[in-house]
Design a protein around this motif. Structure first.
Motif, mmCIF file in Angstrom:
data_model
loop_
_atom_site.group_PDB
_atom_site.id
_atom_site.type_symbol
_atom_site.label_atom_id
_atom_site.label_comp_id
_atom_site.label_asym_id
_atom_site.label_seq_id
_atom_site.Cartn_x
_atom_site.Cartn_y
_atom_site.Cartn_z
ATOM 1 N N TYR A 76 0.814 -1.219 0.000
ATOM 2 C CA TYR A 76 0.000 0.000 0.000
ATOM 3 C C TYR A 76 0.846 1.267 0.000
ATOM 4 C CZ TYR A 76 -4.017 -2.954 0.853
ATOM 5 O OH TYR A 76 -4.986 -3.910 0.734
ATOM 6 N N GLN A 101 -5.123 3.756 -3.787
ATOM 7 C CA GLN A 101 -6.282 3.446 -2.950
ATOM 8 C C GLN A 101 -6.446 4.419 -1.789
ATOM 9 O OE1 GLN A 101 -7.105 -0.695 -1.956
ATOM 10 N NE2 GLN A 101 -5.524 -1.279 -3.426
ATOM 11 N N TRP A 102 -5.361 5.101 -1.397
ATOM 12 C CA TRP A 102 -5.470 5.972 -0.228
ATOM 13 C C TRP A 102 -4.680 7.277 -0.321
ATOM 14 C CZ3 TRP A 102 -1.360 7.315 3.037
ATOM 15 C CH2 TRP A 102 -0.154 6.647 2.775
ATOM 16 N N LEU A 160 -5.553 10.936 5.487
ATOM 17 C CA LEU A 160 -5.026 9.900 4.590
ATOM 18 C C LEU A 160 -4.817 8.579 5.331
ATOM 19 C CD1 LEU A 160 -2.416 11.996 2.571
ATOM 20 C CD2 LEU A 160 -4.526 10.984 1.675
ATOM 21 N N GLU A 163 -6.321 7.567 8.068
ATOM 22 C CA GLU A 163 -7.605 6.963 8.417
ATOM 23 C C GLU A 163 -8.116 6.104 7.262
ATOM 24 O OE1 GLU A 163 -9.345 6.649 11.281
ATOM 25 O OE2 GLU A 163 -7.549 7.591 12.122
ATOM 26 N N LYS A 164 -7.938 6.621 6.051
ATOM 27 C CA LYS A 164 -8.363 5.868 4.852
ATOM 28 C C LYS A 164 -7.536 4.587 4.724
ATOM 29 C CE LYS A 164 -9.256 8.344 1.056
ATOM 30 N NZ LYS A 164 -9.096 8.945 -0.293
ATOM 31 N N LEU A 165 -6.223 4.690 4.946
ATOM 32 C CA LEU A 165 -5.344 3.513 4.864
ATOM 33 C C LEU A 165 -5.727 2.503 5.949
ATOM 34 C CD1 LEU A 165 -2.941 1.981 3.678
ATOM 35 C CD2 LEU A 165 -1.450 3.324 5.187
ATOM 36 N N LYS A 166 -6.006 2.971 7.154
ATOM 37 C CA LYS A 166 -6.392 2.064 8.242
ATOM 38 C C LYS A 166 -7.678 1.309 7.904
ATOM 39 C CE LYS A 166 -4.252 4.459 12.133
ATOM 40 N NZ LYS A 166 -4.493 5.168 13.393
ATOM 41 N N GLU A 167 -8.637 1.977 7.282
ATOM 42 C CA GLU A 167 -9.867 1.298 6.868
ATOM 43 C C GLU A 167 -9.571 0.196 5.865
ATOM 44 O OE1 GLU A 167 -12.936 3.884 5.358
ATOM 45 O OE2 GLU A 167 -12.759 5.222 7.096
ATOM 46 N N ILE A 168 -8.672 0.484 4.921
ATOM 47 C CA ILE A 168 -8.336 -0.481 3.882
ATOM 48 C C ILE A 168 -7.661 -1.720 4.462
ATOM 49 C CG2 ILE A 168 -6.892 -0.877 1.842
ATOM 50 C CD1 ILE A 168 -7.389 2.147 1.191
#
Length: 130
Positions: free
Chosen positions: A22, A31-32, A120, A122-127
């Motif tokens: 990632y 993706q993020w 950014l 937070e988005k990576l953590k969701e993924i």
């Protein structure tokens, strides 16, 4: 123009092996991190934000450890370019995985940068399910 180095560390519940794609591949970063990322020859990448192209070169890569992207033509006389550096560390004590982000650019607003990177990540953590 004066440059500013923003450094922040984020804990993620993901192994370095799972997290690394990632932060080091075009498909993972798109993706993020950026709207779109294209891979070009010679370790060159094209990052898109707000419909603008930001060409960069991958200047270092250590598998499952770190990657650095240097943005081209952002420094004076071809030196002191902006860069973003991602470093994955694992705490020996807790076995927690941390992602250290270093953002070196002309943006010297620490609060704005903190807000940007928090969003950014937070988005990576969701993924990654962290």
């Amino acid at each position: 123009m004066e440059k500013y180095k923003f450094v922040a560390e984020y804990e993620l519940r993901a192994s370095p092996k799972m997290l690394f794609p990632y932060i080091s591949t075009a498909s993972g970063l798109s993706q993020w991190f950026a709207t779109k990322v294209n891979v070009l020859p010679d370790h060159q990448y094209d990052f898109y934000w707000d419909n603008e192209s930001h060409p960069a070169r991958q200047v270092s890569l250590r598998q499952n450890k770190s990657v650095r992207f240097e943005f081209l033509d952002t420094g004076e006389n071809g030196s002191d370019n902006n860069y973003v550096d991602f470093r994955v560390d694992v705490s020996e004590l807790t076995q927690s995985t941390f992602l250290r982000v270093t953002d070196y650019s002309a943006n010297n607003d620490a609060d704005e940068l903190k807000s940007l990177w928090n969003g950014l990540l937070e988005k990576l953590k969701e993924i990654v399910g962290s």
